[in-house]
Enzyme design. Structure first.
Site, mmCIF file in Angstrom:
data_model
loop_
_atom_site.group_PDB
_atom_site.id
_atom_site.type_symbol
_atom_site.label_atom_id
_atom_site.label_comp_id
_atom_site.label_asym_id
_atom_site.label_seq_id
_atom_site.Cartn_x
_atom_site.Cartn_y
_atom_site.Cartn_z
ATOM 1 N N CYS A 123 -4.842 12.124 12.527
ATOM 2 C CA CYS A 123 -5.663 10.902 12.469
ATOM 3 C C CYS A 123 -5.599 10.271 13.858
ATOM 4 C CB CYS A 123 -5.142 9.960 11.391
ATOM 5 S SG CYS A 123 -3.612 9.165 11.842
ATOM 6 N N ASP A 144 4.301 0.086 12.247
ATOM 7 C CA ASP A 144 3.080 -0.496 11.665
ATOM 8 C C ASP A 144 2.851 -1.939 12.083
ATOM 9 O OD1 ASP A 144 3.273 1.232 8.437
ATOM 10 O OD2 ASP A 144 2.791 1.899 10.467
ATOM 11 N N LYS A 148 0.848 -1.214 0.000
ATOM 12 C CA LYS A 148 0.000 0.000 0.000
ATOM 13 C C LYS A 148 0.875 1.254 0.000
ATOM 14 C CE LYS A 148 -1.790 1.460 4.051
ATOM 15 N NZ LYS A 148 -1.412 2.818 4.469
ATOM 16 N N ASN A 149 1.916 1.239 0.863
ATOM 17 C CA ASN A 149 2.682 2.468 1.071
ATOM 18 C C ASN A 149 3.708 2.748 -0.026
ATOM 19 O OD1 ASN A 149 1.093 2.832 3.269
ATOM 20 N ND2 ASN A 149 2.614 2.179 4.763
ATOM 21 N N ARG A 178 -4.902 10.769 3.860
ATOM 22 C CA ARG A 178 -3.894 11.818 4.040
ATOM 23 C C ARG A 178 -2.772 11.701 2.993
ATOM 24 N NH1 ARG A 178 -1.924 13.132 7.980
ATOM 25 N NH2 ARG A 178 0.258 13.031 7.535
ATOM 26 N N ARG A 207 -8.920 -0.221 4.325
ATOM 27 C CA ARG A 207 -8.017 0.774 3.725
ATOM 28 C C ARG A 207 -6.677 0.144 3.376
ATOM 29 N NH1 ARG A 207 -7.280 6.125 6.928
ATOM 30 N NH2 ARG A 207 -5.943 6.298 5.118
ATOM 31 N N ARG A 258 0.110 14.072 12.984
ATOM 32 C CA ARG A 258 0.563 13.842 11.610
ATOM 33 C C ARG A 258 0.861 15.148 10.840
ATOM 34 N NH1 ARG A 258 -1.076 8.635 10.111
ATOM 35 N NH2 ARG A 258 0.635 8.690 8.631
ATOM 36 N N PRO A 259 1.709 16.015 11.388
ATOM 37 C CA PRO A 259 2.007 17.270 10.672
ATOM 38 C C PRO A 259 2.705 17.008 9.338
ATOM 39 C CG PRO A 259 3.588 16.903 12.416
ATOM 40 C CD PRO A 259 2.535 15.853 12.587
ATOM 41 N N ILE A 260 2.700 18.008 8.448
ATOM 42 C CA ILE A 260 3.462 17.846 7.198
ATOM 43 C C ILE A 260 4.453 18.991 7.031
ATOM 44 C CG2 ILE A 260 1.660 16.502 6.025
ATOM 45 C CD1 ILE A 260 1.038 19.044 4.412
ATOM 46 N N ASP A 261 4.934 19.522 8.157
ATOM 47 C CA ASP A 261 5.884 20.638 8.115
ATOM 48 C C ASP A 261 7.180 20.274 7.380
ATOM 49 O OD1 ASP A 261 6.118 18.881 10.413
ATOM 50 O OD2 ASP A 261 7.784 20.149 11.050
HETATM 51 C C1 EPZ Z 1 4.263 6.509 6.469
HETATM 52 O O1 EPZ Z 1 3.554 7.571 7.102
HETATM 53 C C2 EPZ Z 1 3.277 5.363 6.370
HETATM 54 N N1 EPZ Z 1 2.125 5.768 5.567
HETATM 55 C C3 EPZ Z 1 2.807 4.954 7.769
HETATM 56 O O2 EPZ Z 1 1.987 3.795 7.598
HETATM 57 C C4 EPZ Z 1 4.025 4.566 8.603
HETATM 58 O O3 EPZ Z 1 3.601 4.264 9.914
HETATM 59 C C5 EPZ Z 1 5.019 5.731 8.630
HETATM 60 O O4 EPZ Z 1 5.382 6.098 7.274
HETATM 61 C C6 EPZ Z 1 6.292 5.383 9.396
HETATM 62 O O5 EPZ Z 1 6.918 4.293 8.794
HETATM 63 C C7 EPZ Z 1 2.256 5.790 4.215
HETATM 64 O O6 EPZ Z 1 3.301 5.495 3.680
HETATM 65 C C8 EPZ Z 1 1.019 6.174 3.424
HETATM 66 P P1 EPZ Z 1 6.564 9.710 8.580
HETATM 67 P P2 EPZ Z 1 4.215 9.054 7.121
HETATM 68 O O7 EPZ Z 1 6.525 10.963 7.785
HETATM 69 O O8 EPZ Z 1 4.954 9.281 5.851
HETATM 70 C C9 EPZ Z 1 6.507 13.004 11.967
HETATM 71 C C10 EPZ Z 1 0.096 2.465 7.854
HETATM 72 O O9 EPZ Z 1 -0.388 1.911 8.861
HETATM 73 N N2 EPZ Z 1 6.427 13.973 10.864
HETATM 74 O O10 EPZ Z 1 7.724 8.773 8.411
HETATM 75 O O11 EPZ Z 1 3.159 10.013 7.513
HETATM 76 C C11 EPZ Z 1 5.249 12.137 12.046
HETATM 77 O O12 EPZ Z 1 4.221 12.792 12.786
HETATM 78 C C12 EPZ Z 1 0.594 3.897 7.953
HETATM 79 O O13 EPZ Z 1 0.218 1.927 6.717
HETATM 80 C C13 EPZ Z 1 6.578 15.326 11.161
HETATM 81 O O14 EPZ Z 1 6.777 15.716 12.319
HETATM 82 O O15 EPZ Z 1 5.239 8.873 8.330
HETATM 83 C C14 EPZ Z 1 5.767 10.905 12.746
HETATM 84 O O16 EPZ Z 1 5.811 11.147 14.134
HETATM 85 C C15 EPZ Z 1 0.363 4.508 9.321
HETATM 86 N N3 EPZ Z 1 6.490 16.218 10.128
HETATM 87 C C16 EPZ Z 1 7.192 10.762 12.213
HETATM 88 O O17 EPZ Z 1 7.547 12.058 11.701
HETATM 89 C C17 EPZ Z 1 6.281 15.821 8.831
HETATM 90 O O18 EPZ Z 1 6.224 16.696 7.936
HETATM 91 C C18 EPZ Z 1 7.346 9.757 11.089
HETATM 92 O O19 EPZ Z 1 6.375 10.091 10.114
HETATM 93 C C19 EPZ Z 1 6.134 14.454 8.553
HETATM 94 C C20 EPZ Z 1 6.219 13.538 9.580
#
Ligand code: EPZ
Length: 420
Positions: free
Chosen positions: A116, A307, A22-23, A92, A399, A121-124
Site C-alpha cells: 500500500c 499511526d 478499527k484495528n 489488506r 476507511r 506490507r509483506p505477510i511472510d
Molecule cells: C497493523 O498493521 C495496523 N493495521 C496498522 O494500522 C499499524 O500501523 C501496524 O499494525 C503497526 O502498529 C491493522 O491493524 C489493520 P505489523 P500490520 O504486522 O499488522 C512488517 C492504520 O493506519 N511485517 O505490526 O500490517 C511490516 O511491513 C494501519 O490503522 C513483515 O515484515 O502491521 C511492518 O514494517 C496502518 N512481515 C512491520 O512488520 C509480516 O508478515 C510491522 O507490521 C508482517 C509485517
C-alpha cells in the site's frame, strides 16, 4: 470522488465521542467465523473498512446485521473458503480470515494483499507462523492457497525485521484457539488491539493467557459459546483529536476513550507543552499554552505509535524550534510531508528521519490525500492554515475515521464534505 473544504483559524471547544477501534474490530469480525454460535459485537465503528470486512464474511457464509454500532453475526456454516481479490484489494486486513477459515474448515484461499502507499506490507510472518502450526501454504497466481489436516499447537516465532507484527500475532492467535495442543507466540505484539482480540476469543470460550506481553499462550479447545463483546475505543482516533486541539491551540474533552492506551501519545503532547487531564474514560486536552519542539521515535507498543506520526508532523510544523521524527516501522510513511511543504511547512526528509523547522503559519492549499493517517494530518493542518484548504481523495480517511468532519464541525471547525 469527494473532498473536504476547510476554512482555517477556527478554535475548537466542547467534547468529542470516540468510536470503537478499527484495528480491533477488523480481526474480531473475521474471528467470528470460527464458530457457528451467535456473536454480538458492540461499539463497532461504522467505517468503510468495517463494511468491507462485513462484505467478506457474508461472502464466506455469515448472516450479518449491523445497526447503530451493534454487529450481530451468525455463521451456521462456511459456504465458501475464498477471499476474492476485489475485496482483499480494498482492505489488506482481509487476511485475518485465513486463521479463522483454517481453524474451522482446514482450508482457505485468500488473495495476496498488495502493498500500500506506506510500504510493501509483506505477510511472510503470517505464513511462517501458520506453517509452523502444520498448514501447507502455496502462493499461486496471486493467491494464498492454504490447507491442513490438523492445526497443531507449537512454539511459534514470528519476529520480523521491525520486531513484532500485530497482524501476524493476531492471525496465528485466531488459528491456534482450536489447534491440537498448546501454542506459544513469541515475540508477540503487545498492542491494545491484540489484547482486545485475545479477550474476545476468551469470551467465546477459548483459552488465551499472556496477551499484552511478548509471550502469548493459547491452549487449543474445540468448544465455543454464544458471545457478546464490546470493542475497545480507538486510541488513534482519540490521539488524532487530541492533536487537533493542540494544533488549533484549543481545549476540548475527548470522551469514551481509554487514556491508558494513549500513554506515549499524551506524554509526547505534554512534552511539547500541551496540558492533559486524564479521567477514567476521558481526556481533557488544553492546547492554549506555549509549545516547543520535540523529537519523536516511533516504536511498537507501548512506544510512540506509527499511526500517530503523520498527525504529529502537522502539529510540529507550526511549533517553534527544530523537531525530528524517526519512522521505524514502515518504509514510506512521510507522504504527508510533501503536502505540508506545499502549505509552507519547512520539513527535510533524511531517510527514515524527518527534520521539521517550525514556521509561524501554514497557508491553505489544494492537497491530495495518500493514505489514512497522512490524510488526517492534512485535515489537521487545514484547521490551522490561513485561508482555505481542500483535501482531495478523502476515501482514504473514510476507511478509518467515522464521521470525521461531523465530529470536527461539532467541535467548531469549519469543514465540509463535497464532491470534487
Ligand atoms: C497493523 O498493521 C495496523 N493495521 C496498522 O494500522 C499499524 O500501523 C501496524 O499494525 C503497526 O502498529 C491493522 O491493524 C489493520 P505489523 P500490520 O504486522 O499488522 C512488517 C492504520 O493506519 N511485517 O505490526 O500490517 C511490516 O511491513 C494501519 O490503522 C513483515 O515484515 O502491521 C511492518 O514494517 C496502518 N512481515 C512491520 O512488520 C509480516 O508478515 C510491522 O507490521 C508482517 C509485517
Amino acid at each position: 470522488m469527494q473532498q473536504f473544504v476547510i476554512e482555517g483559524g477556527m478554535k475548537l471547544s466542547g467534547e468529542v465521542i470516540i468510536s470503537g477501534a478499527k484495528n480491533s474490530a477488523l480481526p474480531i469480525i473475521a474471528a467470528s467465523l470460527l464458530t457457528d454460535k451467535k456473536v454480538v459485537l458492540e461499539n463497532v465503528p461504522d467505517l468503510v473498512d468495517v463494511r468491507t470486512m462485513i462484505e467478506l464474511i457474508q461472502h464466506l457464509g455469515a448472516d450479518v446485521m449491523f445497526d447503530r454500532h451493534v454487529l450481530r453475526i451468525h455463521t451456521p456454516k462456511i459456504k465458501k473458503i475464498d477471499a476474492p481479490y476485489d475485496i482483499v484489494r480494498k482492505m489488506r486486513a482481509s487476511y485475518y480470515v485465513l486463521g479463522a477459515l483454517l481453524a474451522r474448515e482446514k482450508k482457505a484461499k485468500v488473495s495476496l494483499p498488495g502493498g500500500c502507499a506506506i510500504g510493501p506490507r509483506p505477510i511472510d510472518l503470517h505464513i511462517k507462523g501458520l506453517r509452523t502450526m502444520g498448514v501447507n501454504i502455496e502462493i499461486e497466481e496471486g493467491f494464498i492457497n492454504a490447507h491442513t489436516r490438523q492445526l497443531s499447537g507449537h512454539e511459534v516465532n514470528i519476529e520480523g525485521p521491525k520486531g513484532t507484527s500485530v497482524g501476524a500475532t493476531i492471525n496465528v492467535m485466531i488459528a491456534a484457539v482450536q489447534a491440537k495442543g498448546e501454542t506459544i507466540i513469541s515475540p508477540a505484539a503487545c498492542e491494545p488491539e491484540v489484547i482486545d482480540v485475545a479477550n474476545f476469543l476468551n469470551a467465546m470460550g477459548f483459552d488465551i493467557t499472556g496477551q499484552g506481553t511478548h509471550r502469548i499462550n493459547i491452549k487449543g479447545k474445540s468448544s465455543a459459546t454464544d458471545v457478546k463483546y464490546s470493542i475497545i475505543p480507538d486510541r488513534i482516533e482519540a490521539g488524532t483529536f487530541a492533536t487537533a486541539a493542540a494544533i488549533t491551540r484549543s481545549s476540548i474533552t475527548i470522551k469514551d476513550c481509554c487514556p491508558d492506551h494513549l500513554t506515549s501519545i499524551l506524554g509526547k503532547l505534554e512534552e511539547i507543552g500541551v496540558g492533559v487531564g486524564r479521567g477514567e474514560n476521558n481526556i481533557v486536552v488544553n492546547g492554549t499554552r506555549q509549545m516547543h519542539a520535540a523529537n519523536i521515535f516511533v516504536a511498537t507498543y507501548p512506544g510512540f505509535p506509527t499511526d500517530m506520526q503523520a498527525q504529529f508532523m502537522a502539529l510540529l510544523s507550526i511549533v517553534r524550534g527544530t523537531s525530528t521524527i524517526k519512522e521505524t516501522i514502515f518504509e514510506n510513511r512521510f507522504m504527508q510531508a510533501l503536502e505540508l511543504m506545499r502549505m509552507g511547512a519547512d520539513i527535510t526528509i533524511e531517510g527514515n528521519t524527518a527534520v521539521i523547522n517550525g514556521v509561524d503559519k501554514l497557508s491553505g492549499a489544494y492537497l491530495m490525500a495518500s493514505d489514512l493517517r497522512a490524510s488526517a494530518a492534512l485535515v489537521l493542518a487545514g484547521l490551522v492554515a490561513k485561508g482555505r484548504t481542500v483535501v482531495r481523495r478523502i476515501y482514504h480517511l473514510d476507511r478509518g475515521y467515522e464521521k470525521f468532519e461531523i465530529k470536527l464541525r461539532r467541535l467548531g471547525a469549519s469543514i465540509k464534505r463535497q464532491s470534487e
